[in-house]
Design a protein around this motif. Structure first.
Motif, mmCIF file in Angstrom:
data_model
loop_
_atom_site.group_PDB
_atom_site.id
_atom_site.type_symbol
_atom_site.label_atom_id
_atom_site.label_comp_id
_atom_site.label_asym_id
_atom_site.label_seq_id
_atom_site.Cartn_x
_atom_site.Cartn_y
_atom_site.Cartn_z
ATOM 1 N N HIS A 36 1.007 -1.483 -0.045
ATOM 2 C CA HIS A 36 -0.184 0.462 -0.002
ATOM 3 C C HIS A 36 0.703 1.160 -0.023
ATOM 4 C CE1 HIS A 36 -3.336 2.499 0.681
ATOM 5 N NE2 HIS A 36 -2.616 2.942 1.635
ATOM 6 N N LEU A 37 1.853 1.259 0.954
ATOM 7 C CA LEU A 37 3.185 2.462 0.805
ATOM 8 C C LEU A 37 3.558 2.478 -0.396
ATOM 9 C CD1 LEU A 37 4.062 2.305 4.720
ATOM 10 C CD2 LEU A 37 2.756 3.721 3.632
ATOM 11 N N ARG A 38 3.816 1.449 -0.441
ATOM 12 C CA ARG A 38 4.531 1.592 -2.441
ATOM 13 C C ARG A 38 3.646 2.191 -3.162
ATOM 14 N NH1 ARG A 38 7.700 -4.480 -2.608
ATOM 15 N NH2 ARG A 38 9.690 -3.598 -0.885
ATOM 16 N N GLY A 39 2.633 1.596 -2.957
ATOM 17 C CA GLY A 39 1.880 2.445 -4.066
ATOM 18 C C GLY A 39 1.643 4.030 -4.057
ATOM 19 N N ARG A 40 1.295 4.233 -3.181
ATOM 20 C CA ARG A 40 1.559 5.538 -2.821
ATOM 21 C C ARG A 40 2.802 6.542 -2.431
ATOM 22 N NH1 ARG A 40 -3.616 6.684 0.573
ATOM 23 N NH2 ARG A 40 -3.077 9.151 0.357
ATOM 24 N N GLY A 41 3.884 6.087 -3.301
ATOM 25 C CA GLY A 41 5.396 7.058 -3.878
ATOM 26 C C GLY A 41 6.184 6.686 -3.262
ATOM 27 N N PHE A 42 5.746 6.036 -1.296
ATOM 28 C CA PHE A 42 6.668 5.953 -0.665
ATOM 29 C C PHE A 42 8.333 4.851 -0.879
ATOM 30 C CE2 PHE A 42 3.707 7.311 2.157
ATOM 31 C CZ PHE A 42 3.410 8.458 2.418
ATOM 32 N N THR A 43 9.002 5.274 -0.428
ATOM 33 C CA THR A 43 10.407 4.327 -0.600
ATOM 34 C C THR A 43 10.791 3.783 0.032
ATOM 35 O OG1 THR A 43 12.004 5.810 0.457
ATOM 36 C CG2 THR A 43 11.881 6.163 -2.133
ATOM 37 N N GLU A 44 11.567 2.601 0.147
ATOM 38 C CA GLU A 44 11.509 0.806 1.298
ATOM 39 C C GLU A 44 11.669 1.635 2.501
ATOM 40 O OE1 GLU A 44 14.676 -2.664 1.431
ATOM 41 O OE2 GLU A 44 12.280 -2.948 0.285
ATOM 42 N N GLU A 45 12.801 2.498 2.075
ATOM 43 C CA GLU A 45 14.329 2.973 3.012
ATOM 44 C C GLU A 45 13.135 4.052 3.714
ATOM 45 O OE1 GLU A 45 17.861 6.787 3.260
ATOM 46 O OE2 GLU A 45 16.840 6.164 1.103
#
Length: 634
Positions: free
Chosen positions: A173-182
């Motif tokens: 979900h967070l990746r889909g919102r543009g957040f990086t793994e870092e």
């Protein structure tokens, strides 16, 4: 590399960032008159509020620790941000679009600072978890809440959510919102083993917010027997946002009521906070996986007006078991952190607020807090209860142990009350108890061999050969000798526009205190008072131009102090100050010249004597002219 933020955009941030709005996220402010507000300083521990904020000038200053500046400086100091990070965060909050020097004037969307991205990631995670609480997979979570007496509205009020058992649901979900793994790892939402995975899985979650309402972490409750983590509660690990020793769950909801009532209720868990608020005790907060400590006390005191002028209440709730008694002893050890009266609320059956509400209803929770007992009485009672008071030797032992506790109290005004309570509990004469306390104080705490008492005065250091001499202490800035310098500089810093051309007659020689001279030099370096007319960031520019830290602190103090005028200062008011300051300068020169004349032989040094005498006549005429200006314009 991203270019430098444009000066005009920084000025716009300073103009739009309301200093009172920024500060009130960390400190409860009250009106202090003259358009100023005050509260307990967030930068040092104090009992009387010396932290002032002037919204119209955009400045804050603490007269205790000398911290001061504008909204940018406040964020830098309180959150440990760099200048650019603070500007970017304020720009994001107050809707200022930042541009960089290399952009050739084309607007560039502000880069979210690291903290801003972490806060945003937590915010997105909270919304995701809350949505998941309504899914079929979260039935155990809803059942738990229902079993604890909380309906959907209570869950919504506190933002309770559910973490899917799928170990990568939030990560996707967070990746889909543009957040990086870092970013999501730094926020404490995702952990990394052989691969990245959700830190919280299959648990009920409570968002943990800072005082300003930003989500900075989560507390997660175990629901399923096959959860590979045995701990009943799992919290966000330490991050740049989340420091458990400084976090109080529920403070964002309780802070207003804490400020209004000057009462805070310390409970032990998330559901206890919920139970108290739902039951009508809106001042409840809880620590997050750690005991209540000094840093928690410092955070809490800022919001409850805990100072000498007003004494509030801190109420601790503990279980009635041995663990609860140990917690009470720890709380008593930190009792001196508060000016407020400290109390303990223990339900006879040992029920915590959540269980008490379930068993006896909302009124029982309110009654628990209302029937609080002074903390010192609770602690002393626990000590005395360990002894058989029917035996004389046991009474002596009880008195001796309790007396040692009384001697640890730093607030000497409380000691006599403690002694009287102790005498009554043990069944001895108050004077006997007082003598035992004196003996305990004389014995002092036992220290390891060779150790040094922390409260022992340090031996004076021997001067070191070749070491630079200490700089002599400067006179107090509030010494009456410098009143006119201070009041004139207030006008220069706060309302330079009313001075007009009057300031053209001022120079550095008019300021005799080295710090005030430093302020004036910073004013000149910033373009002079005329350059500040109509400039919202004028005071900030002067502070930045000050090379001496003392002068920089003085600028912030001058920026928040009220101007002692019945109405807004006008040209006549400013003229009176400028002329009076010039008159004082002339009087000093006259006194110096008269002293030199007395030391000069009029026969042997006739030329020099006549020159100085003529200069004296001119100065006397200048003084009369200035005096006439004061009289004619008054």
């Amino acid at each position: 590399m991203v270019g430098r933020i444009r000066d005009e955009d920084i000025a716009e941030v300073r103009e739009k960032a309301r200093i009172d709005e920024v500060v009130s996220s960390y400190v409860t402010l009250r009106n202090a008159g003259g358009g100023s507000q005050k509260g307990l300083c967030p930068f040092h521990d104090e009992k009387s509020p010396s932290f002032h904020v002037n919204p119209s000038r955009g400045f804050y200053h603490c007269f205790g620790c000398q911290a001061g500046g504008d909204a940018i400086a406040f964020l830098q100091q309180i959150d440990g941000l760099g200048f650019v990070e603070a500007v970017e965060r304020l720009a994001e909050t107050f809707g200022v679009q930042l541009r960089r020097e290399e952009d050739d004037g084309r607007p560039q969307a502000p880069r979210g600072p690291q903290r801003g991205r972490l806060v945003e990631a937590n915010k997105v995670a909270e919304a995701f978890y809350r949505e998941q609480l309504t899914t079929p997979d979260a039935v155990e979570g809803r059942r738990f809440l229902d079993g604890r007496g909380f309906d959907q509205s209570a869950a919504d009020r506190f933002g309770v959510g559910f973490a899917p058992r799928d170990g990568e649901a939030l990560l996707r979900h967070l990746r889909g919102r543009g957040f990086t793994e870092e970013e999501v790892v730094a926020a404490g939402l995702v952990a990394v083993g052989r691969s990245a995975y959700d830190r919280f899985r299959g648990r009920l979650l409570w968002p943990i917010r800072d005082a300003g309402g930003d989500v900075i972490g989560f507390g997660a409750r175990r629901l399923f027997d096959d959860d590979r983590i045995d701990a009943k509660y799992l919290n966000t690990p330490e991050t740049s946002l989340y420091k458990k020793s400084r976090v109080l769950y529920g403070l964002d909801l309780a802070r207003k009521d804490i400020g209004l009532s000057s009462q805070a209720v310390i409970v032990e868990g998330y559901t206890d906070v919920m139970a108290c608020h739902v039951a009508g005790v809106p001042t409840a907060v809880a620590t997050c996986g750690t005991a209540f400590g000094d840093d928690h006390a410092k955070v809490l005191r800022r919001f409850m007006h805990d100072h000498e002028e007003f004494r509030g209440e801190v109420v601790f709730t503990f279980d009635g078991d041995s663990a609860g008694q140990k917690a009470a002893m720890r709380a008593f050890a930190g009792d001196q952190n508060f000016v407020s009266q400290t109390y303990v609320a223990v339900q006879p059956d040992g029920l915590d607020p959540c269980d008490l509400r379930l068993k006896e209803g909302d009124g029982a929770v309110r009654e628990l807090v209302a029937s609080r007992t002074p903390l010192y009485r609770f602690v002393l009672s626990n000590i005395v209860a360990r002894y058989d008071l029917d035996r004389a030797d046991s009474r002596v032992d009880a008195l001796r142990e309790a007396a040692g506790l009384v001697t640890s109290v730093r607030d000497r005004s409380k000691v006599d009350a403690f002694i009287r309570e102790l005498a009554q509990m043990v069944g001895v004469d108050p004077e006997e108890a007082r003598q035992e306390v004196r003996r305990a104080a004389a014995r002092g705490p036992k220290e390891p061999s060779g150790s040094t008492r922390r409260d022992a005065p340090a031996a004076p250091a021997e001067p070191t050969a070749g070491a630079p001499e200490r700089r002599p202490a400067l006179p107090d800035l509030r010494d009456p000798r410098f009143t006119m310098e201070r009041e004139t500089l207030k006008l220069v810093v706060q309302v330079p526009g009313v001075l007009g051309r009057l300031v053209d007659d001022l120079d550095g020689e008019d300021f005799t205190h080295p710090t005030y001279r430093g302020v004036w030099d910073a004013v000149v370096a910033s373009g002079g008072p005329r350059a500040g007319s109509g400039d919202a960031s004028w005071a900030s520019r002067v502070a930045e131009a000050a090379t001496d830290p003392a002068a920089r602190a003085a600028v912030s103090a001058l920026g928040v102090e009220p101007v002692p005028s019945a109405t807004a200062p006008d040209a006549a008011y400013a003229n009176a100050h400028v002329v009076r300051l010039q008159e004082l300068t002339v009087l000093r020169r006259i006194a110096q010249l008269k002293s030199r004349l007395q030391r000069t032989n009029p026969v042997e040094q006739q030329t020099e004597y006549n020159r100085m005498f003529g200069e004296l006549v001119a100065l006397e005429q200048q003084r009369r002219t200035l005096r006439d200006r004061l009289v004619n314009e008054s």
